[in-house]
Scaffold this motif. Structure first.
Motif, PDB file in Angstrom:
ATOM      1  N   MET A 108      17.953  60.847  62.465  1.00 24.91           N
ATOM      2  CA  MET A 108      18.990  60.869  61.435  1.00 24.91           C
ATOM      3  C   MET A 108      20.195  60.090  61.930  1.00 24.91           C
ATOM      4  O   MET A 108      20.527  60.138  63.107  1.00 24.91           O
ATOM      5  N   ARG A 109      20.811  59.397  60.992  1.00 28.36           N
ATOM      6  CA  ARG A 109      22.006  58.625  61.319  1.00 28.36           C
ATOM      7  C   ARG A 109      23.081  58.926  60.293  1.00 28.36           C
ATOM      8  O   ARG A 109      22.823  58.886  59.092  1.00 28.36           O
ATOM      9  N   ASP A 110      24.297  59.217  60.768  1.00 28.79           N
ATOM     10  CA  ASP A 110      25.447  59.439  59.898  1.00 28.79           C
ATOM     11  C   ASP A 110      25.817  58.098  59.257  1.00 28.79           C
ATOM     12  O   ASP A 110      26.072  57.117  59.948  1.00 28.79           O
ATOM     13  N   ILE A 111      25.821  58.038  57.918  1.00 32.12           N
ATOM     14  CA  ILE A 111      26.125  56.781  57.228  1.00 32.12           C
ATOM     15  C   ILE A 111      27.468  56.844  56.495  1.00 32.12           C
ATOM     16  O   ILE A 111      27.715  56.063  55.575  1.00 32.12           O
ATOM     17  N   SER A 112      28.356  57.754  56.910  1.00 27.55           N
ATOM     18  CA  SER A 112      29.682  57.875  56.285  1.00 27.55           C
ATOM     19  C   SER A 112      30.448  56.563  56.332  1.00 27.55           C
ATOM     20  O   SER A 112      31.059  56.154  55.338  1.00 27.55           O
ATOM     21  N   ASP A 113      30.431  55.900  57.498  1.00 25.86           N
ATOM     22  CA  ASP A 113      31.164  54.633  57.636  1.00 25.86           C
ATOM     23  C   ASP A 113      30.593  53.562  56.714  1.00 25.86           C
ATOM     24  O   ASP A 113      31.331  52.785  56.120  1.00 25.86           O
ATOM     25  N   ARG A 114      29.274  53.508  56.588  1.00 26.67           N
ATOM     26  CA  ARG A 114      28.648  52.511  55.716  1.00 26.67           C
ATOM     27  C   ARG A 114      29.016  52.749  54.260  1.00 26.67           C
ATOM     28  O   ARG A 114      29.321  51.817  53.514  1.00 26.67           O
ATOM     29  N   ILE A 115      29.005  53.993  53.833  1.00 23.94           N
ATOM     30  CA  ILE A 115      29.362  54.317  52.453  1.00 23.94           C
ATOM     31  C   ILE A 115      30.818  53.958  52.187  1.00 23.94           C
ATOM     32  O   ILE A 115      31.148  53.388  51.141  1.00 23.94           O
ATOM     33  N   ALA A 116      31.710  54.257  53.140  1.00 22.05           N
ATOM     34  CA  ALA A 116      33.130  53.906  52.985  1.00 22.05           C
ATOM     35  C   ALA A 116      33.298  52.392  52.905  1.00 22.05           C
ATOM     36  O   ALA A 116      34.079  51.882  52.093  1.00 22.05           O
ATOM     37  N   MET A 117      32.559  51.647  53.719  1.00 21.52           N
ATOM     38  CA  MET A 117      32.636  50.186  53.705  1.00 21.52           C
ATOM     39  C   MET A 117      32.116  49.633  52.374  1.00 21.52           C
ATOM     40  O   MET A 117      32.708  48.715  51.800  1.00 21.52           O
ATOM     41  N   GLU A 118      31.016  50.178  51.866  1.00 24.07           N
ATOM     42  CA  GLU A 118      30.483  49.731  50.576  1.00 24.07           C
ATOM     43  C   GLU A 118      31.474  50.005  49.447  1.00 24.07           C
ATOM     44  O   GLU A 118      31.616  49.191  48.535  1.00 24.07           O
ATOM     45  N   THR A 119      32.164  51.133  49.513  1.00 23.53           N
ATOM     46  CA  THR A 119      33.178  51.461  48.508  1.00 23.53           C
ATOM     47  C   THR A 119      34.323  50.462  48.557  1.00 23.53           C
ATOM     48  O   THR A 119      34.759  49.955  47.516  1.00 23.53           O
ATOM     49  N   ARG A 120      34.807  50.136  49.755  1.00 25.42           N
ATOM     50  CA  ARG A 120      35.892  49.151  49.888  1.00 25.42           C
ATOM     51  C   ARG A 120      35.437  47.775  49.418  1.00 25.42           C
ATOM     52  O   ARG A 120      36.195  47.042  48.779  1.00 25.42           O
ATOM     53  N   THR A 152      33.139  47.098  47.129  1.00 26.47           N
ATOM     54  CA  THR A 152      33.063  47.143  45.672  1.00 26.47           C
ATOM     55  C   THR A 152      34.451  47.041  45.059  1.00 26.47           C
ATOM     56  O   THR A 152      34.662  46.305  44.087  1.00 26.47           O
ATOM     57  N   GLN A 153      35.415  47.757  45.614  1.00 27.76           N
ATOM     58  CA  GLN A 153      36.791  47.695  45.111  1.00 27.76           C
ATOM     59  C   GLN A 153      37.356  46.279  45.258  1.00 27.76           C
ATOM     60  O   GLN A 153      38.017  45.773  44.353  1.00 27.76           O
ATOM     61  N   SER A 154      37.095  45.643  46.387  1.00 28.28           N
ATOM     62  CA  SER A 154      37.578  44.284  46.620  1.00 28.28           C
ATOM     63  C   SER A 154      36.935  43.307  45.645  1.00 28.28           C
ATOM     64  O   SER A 154      37.605  42.456  45.055  1.00 28.28           O
ATOM     65  N   ARG A 155      35.621  43.427  45.451  1.00 29.91           N
ATOM     66  CA  ARG A 155      34.922  42.565  44.506  1.00 29.91           C
ATOM     67  C   ARG A 155      35.484  42.722  43.102  1.00 29.91           C
ATOM     68  O   ARG A 155      35.751  41.737  42.407  1.00 29.91           O
ATOM     69  N   ASP A 156      35.687  43.950  42.675  1.00 29.93           N
ATOM     70  CA  ASP A 156      36.226  44.202  41.344  1.00 29.93           C
ATOM     71  C   ASP A 156      37.633  43.636  41.185  1.00 29.93           C
ATOM     72  O   ASP A 156      37.968  43.075  40.145  1.00 29.93           O
ATOM     73  N   TYR A 157      38.443  43.751  42.229  1.00 28.67           N
ATOM     74  CA  TYR A 157      39.807  43.210  42.192  1.00 28.67           C
ATOM     75  C   TYR A 157      39.779  41.695  41.997  1.00 28.67           C
ATOM     76  O   TYR A 157      40.454  41.153  41.130  1.00 28.67           O
ATOM     77  N   TYR A 158      38.976  40.997  42.806  1.00 30.79           N
ATOM     78  CA  TYR A 158      38.942  39.536  42.719  1.00 30.79           C
ATOM     79  C   TYR A 158      38.269  39.048  41.445  1.00 30.79           C
ATOM     80  O   TYR A 158      38.679  38.028  40.878  1.00 30.79           O
ATOM     81  N   LEU A 159      37.255  39.735  40.961  1.00 29.38           N
ATOM     82  CA  LEU A 159      36.651  39.342  39.690  1.00 29.38           C
ATOM     83  C   LEU A 159      37.657  39.465  38.556  1.00 29.38           C
ATOM     84  O   LEU A 159      37.742  38.599  37.685  1.00 29.38           O
ATOM     85  N   ASN A 160      38.451  40.543  38.572  1.00 28.36           N
ATOM     86  CA  ASN A 160      39.486  40.709  37.559  1.00 28.36           C
ATOM     87  C   ASN A 160      40.549  39.620  37.693  1.00 28.36           C
ATOM     88  O   ASN A 160      41.001  39.050  36.695  1.00 28.36           O
ATOM     89  N   LEU A 161      40.924  39.303  38.930  1.00 27.11           N
ATOM     90  CA  LEU A 161      41.900  38.237  39.171  1.00 27.11           C
ATOM     91  C   LEU A 161      41.385  36.897  38.640  1.00 27.11           C
ATOM     92  O   LEU A 161      42.099  36.181  37.938  1.00 27.11           O
ATOM     93  N   PHE A 162      40.149  36.557  38.951  1.00 26.22           N
ATOM     94  CA  PHE A 162      39.564  35.303  38.457  1.00 26.22           C
ATOM     95  C   PHE A 162      39.475  35.303  36.939  1.00 26.22           C
ATOM     96  O   PHE A 162      39.730  34.299  36.290  1.00 26.22           O
ATOM     97  N   HIS A 163      39.079  36.439  36.373  1.00 30.87           N
ATOM     98  CA  HIS A 163      38.884  36.502  34.930  1.00 30.87           C
ATOM     99  C   HIS A 163      40.204  36.315  34.179  1.00 30.87           C
ATOM    100  O   HIS A 163      40.225  35.715  33.110  1.00 30.87           O
ATOM    101  N   GLU A 164      41.304  36.829  34.746  1.00 28.45           N
ATOM    102  CA  GLU A 164      42.606  36.744  34.080  1.00 28.45           C
ATOM    103  C   GLU A 164      43.429  35.533  34.513  1.00 28.45           C
ATOM    104  O   GLU A 164      44.508  35.296  33.981  1.00 28.45           O
ATOM    105  N   PHE A 165      42.949  34.736  35.468  1.00 31.24           N
ATOM    106  CA  PHE A 165      43.690  33.579  35.976  1.00 31.24           C
ATOM    107  C   PHE A 165      43.940  32.580  34.843  1.00 31.24           C
ATOM    108  O   PHE A 165      43.049  32.319  34.034  1.00 31.24           O
ATOM    109  N   PRO A 166      45.163  32.000  34.760  1.00 27.92           N
ATOM    110  CA  PRO A 166      45.473  31.106  33.640  1.00 27.92           C
ATOM    111  C   PRO A 166      44.795  29.733  33.719  1.00 27.92           C
ATOM    112  O   PRO A 166      44.784  28.998  32.746  1.00 27.92           O
TER     113      PRO A 166
END
Length: 90
Positions: A26-38, A40-54
């Motif tokens: 067994m391996r604790d995957i807490s760090d991996r889950i936290a990294m995947e969450t960050r 995803t948040q980063s991807r969503d931020y930049y996609l929104n930035l690109f989508h709204e860019f003038p």
């Protein structure tokens, strides 16, 4: 009392008469889950930035087909994703 997300591998050890015993890793995957969450948040931020860019933004792959258009590009060209703007060959 806290739950810890884990990844588990179960291994069966064979003997002449069949399975002799099982072992588990067994391996604790807490760090991996936290990294995947960050990530995803980063991807969503930049996609929104690109989508709204003038400015006009679009992306095409090696196959010369576009797979991303920002809102400004769609407004400028009068196209929409619903009418097949995606995957347009150039």
């Amino acid at each position: 009392g806290a739950e810890i997300p884990v990844s588990q591998v179960v291994i069966s050890h064979q003997s002449a008469g069949g399975v002799a015993y099982f072992s588990s890793i067994m391996r604790d995957i807490s760090d991996r889950i936290a990294m995947e969450t960050r990530l995803t948040q980063s991807r969503d931020y930049y996609l929104n930035l690109f989508h709204e860019f003038p400015g006009l933004i679009w992306r095409s792959g090696r196959d010369a087909k576009c797979d991303y258009f920002n809102r400004t590009w769609l407004d400028f060209t009068g196209r929409s994703l619903d009418t097949g703007a995606e995957r347009t060959p150039w």
